[in-house]
Enzyme design. Structure first.
Site, short mmCIF file in Angstrom:
data_model
loop_
_atom_site.label_atom_id
_atom_site.label_comp_id
_atom_site.label_asym_id
_atom_site.label_seq_id
_atom_site.Cartn_x
_atom_site.Cartn_y
_atom_site.Cartn_z
N GLY A 185 33.51 15.44 8.77
CA GLY A 185 34.10 16.24 7.71
C GLY A 185 33.80 17.73 7.83
O GLY A 185 33.94 18.49 6.87
N GLN A 186 33.40 18.16 9.03
CA GLN A 186 33.06 19.57 9.22
C GLN A 186 34.33 20.42 9.22
O GLN A 186 35.31 20.10 9.90
CB GLN A 186 32.32 19.75 10.55
CG GLN A 186 31.81 21.17 10.78
CD GLN A 186 30.99 21.29 12.06
OE1 GLN A 186 31.00 20.39 12.91
NE2 GLN A 186 30.30 22.40 12.20
N HIS A 195 25.61 24.43 9.74
CA HIS A 195 25.17 24.73 8.37
C HIS A 195 24.70 23.45 7.70
O HIS A 195 25.15 22.35 8.02
CB HIS A 195 26.29 25.38 7.54
CG HIS A 195 27.57 24.61 7.52
ND1 HIS A 195 28.48 24.65 8.56
CD2 HIS A 195 28.10 23.77 6.60
CE1 HIS A 195 29.50 23.88 8.27
NE2 HIS A 195 29.31 23.33 7.09
N ASP A 238 27.79 28.14 -1.86
CA ASP A 238 29.10 27.66 -1.41
C ASP A 238 30.17 28.16 -2.38
O ASP A 238 29.99 28.13 -3.59
CB ASP A 238 29.10 26.12 -1.35
CG ASP A 238 30.25 25.58 -0.53
OD1 ASP A 238 30.00 24.98 0.53
OD2 ASP A 238 31.43 25.76 -0.96
N HIS A 259 24.17 21.80 3.90
CA HIS A 259 24.45 21.90 2.47
C HIS A 259 23.19 21.48 1.71
O HIS A 259 22.61 20.42 1.99
CB HIS A 259 25.57 20.94 2.07
CG HIS A 259 26.89 21.18 2.74
ND1 HIS A 259 27.96 21.79 2.09
CD2 HIS A 259 27.34 20.90 3.99
CE1 HIS A 259 29.00 21.85 2.91
NE2 HIS A 259 28.65 21.31 4.08
N ASN A 292 27.55 18.09 8.03
CA ASN A 292 28.78 17.44 8.48
C ASN A 292 29.02 17.85 9.93
O ASN A 292 29.11 19.05 10.22
CB ASN A 292 29.96 17.87 7.61
CG ASN A 292 29.78 17.43 6.16
OD1 ASN A 292 29.27 16.36 5.90
ND2 ASN A 292 30.20 18.26 5.23
#
Ligand code: 5GP
Ligand code: ZN
Length: 113
Positions: free
Chosen positions: A92-93, A99, A30, A101, A86
């Protein structure tokens, strides 16, 4: 998906620090890490989020989780780690390409906020 950031990372149009790649999955660091280890694990094919996953794609998510487990081992997350997806606005995307995390290297807090 022409305007999708993570599709551009898959194609190489946008550079990334890759950690793992196979025919179906890509993992990369990230750009704004929230922990000492913060990787993103994504399907190479465009899927918007979990809500858009089809029954046929369930195995792909299983494969992604096995990749997450493998990376956690390779990145020495021996004390544990957190995996987050998310989904949508309240989730909170911010990038509309499925994806997960992988966060580790410190103790995580709960609730996440
Ligand atoms: P979300 O908020 O959608 O769950 O996660 C998107 C993640 O993508 C964020 O953690 C953000 O830091 C990361 N991100 C956004 N743009 C880029 C980029 O260009 N490269 C990389 N490697 N990560 C990115
Ligand atoms: Zn995409």
């Amino acid at each position: 998906m022409p305007d999708c950031l993570f599709c551009k990372i898959v194609s190489g149009e946008v550079p990334s620090r890759k950690i793992y790649e196979d025919g179906d999955v890509l993992a990369f660091y990230d750009v704004t890490p929230q922990a000492p280890v913060h990787a993103l694990v994504i399907p190479k094919k465009h899927i918007g989020d979990l809500n858009m996953l089809t029954d046929d794609e369930a195995g792909l998510v299983g494969h992604i989780f096995l990749v997450v487990r493998r990376l956690a081992k390779e990145l020495n997350l021996t004390e544990g780690y957190r995996v987050v997806h998310n989904c949508g606005v309240h989730g909170g995307q911010t990038v509309a390409h499925l994806h997960f995390h992988l966060l580790g290297g410190r103790e995580m807090l709960w609730p996440p906020g």
